[in-house]
Design an enzyme around this catalytic site. Structure first.
Site, PDB file in Angstrom:
ATOM      1  CG  ASP A   1      79.670   6.030  19.088  1.00 28.46           C
ATOM      2  OD1 ASP A   1      80.266   6.918  19.720  1.00 28.46           O
ATOM      3  OD2 ASP A   1      79.374   4.909  19.579  1.00 28.46           O
TER       4      ASP A   1
ATOM      5  CG  HIS B   1      85.884  11.135  21.224  1.00 30.50           C
ATOM      6  ND1 HIS B   1      86.756  10.780  22.250  1.00 30.50           N
ATOM      7  CD2 HIS B   1      84.637  10.927  21.711  1.00 30.50           C
ATOM      8  CE1 HIS B   1      86.045  10.378  23.290  1.00 30.50           C
ATOM      9  NE2 HIS B   1      84.756  10.463  22.997  1.00 30.50           N
TER      10      HIS B   1
END
Ligand code: AMP
Length: 113
Positions: free
Chosen positions: A32, A102
């Site tokens: 991320d 996701h």
């Protein structure tokens, strides 16, 4: 089918750079960009599915695979023994910002809430 204006489709198409942690025909795993924990990875579907709630029965194996791969990359990141969190944000009040499915993999510290 990919969407030109989708950040995750652009990562999958290599139009924008990302460190690829894992990839196969169905999913891609990247760190991320704004990590909320020492380990924060995203398991992203290769197919552009906008939101988890739009999954169909035919998608069941894909979603099972996402969890399987999340466990694998968590083990590779050495958070399997201390524990980690797997989470899908679904829609606005669920905190979803990117409309491409996701799975968040978070670990490496004690998570609250
Ligand atoms: P969500 O709130 O569940 O939609 O989560 C979207 C996540 O994608 C956020 O945690 C963002 O930090 C992350 N993100 C956005 N753009 C990128 C990018 N280019 N590479 C990696 N992660 C990203």
């Amino acid at each position: 089918m990919e969407q030109n204006d989708c950040v995750f489709c652009n990562i999958i198409e290599r139009s924008i750079p990302a460190k690829i942690i894992y990839e196969d025909d169905d999913v891609l795993v990247v760190p991320d960009i704004l990590p909320k924990a020492p380990v924060h990875m995203l398991v992203i579907t290769k197919r552009h599915i906008p939101i988890v709630s739009s999954m169909t029965e035919a998608d069941e194996p894909l979603f099972g695979k996402m969890i399987f791969i999340a466990n694998k990359v968590a083990k590779d990141a050495e958070v399997d023994e201390t524990g980690y969190r797997l989470s899908f944000n679904v829609g606005r009040e669920g905190g979803q910002v990117v409309p491409h499915v996701h799975l968040h993999v978070l670990g490496g510290k004690q998570l609250s809430e």
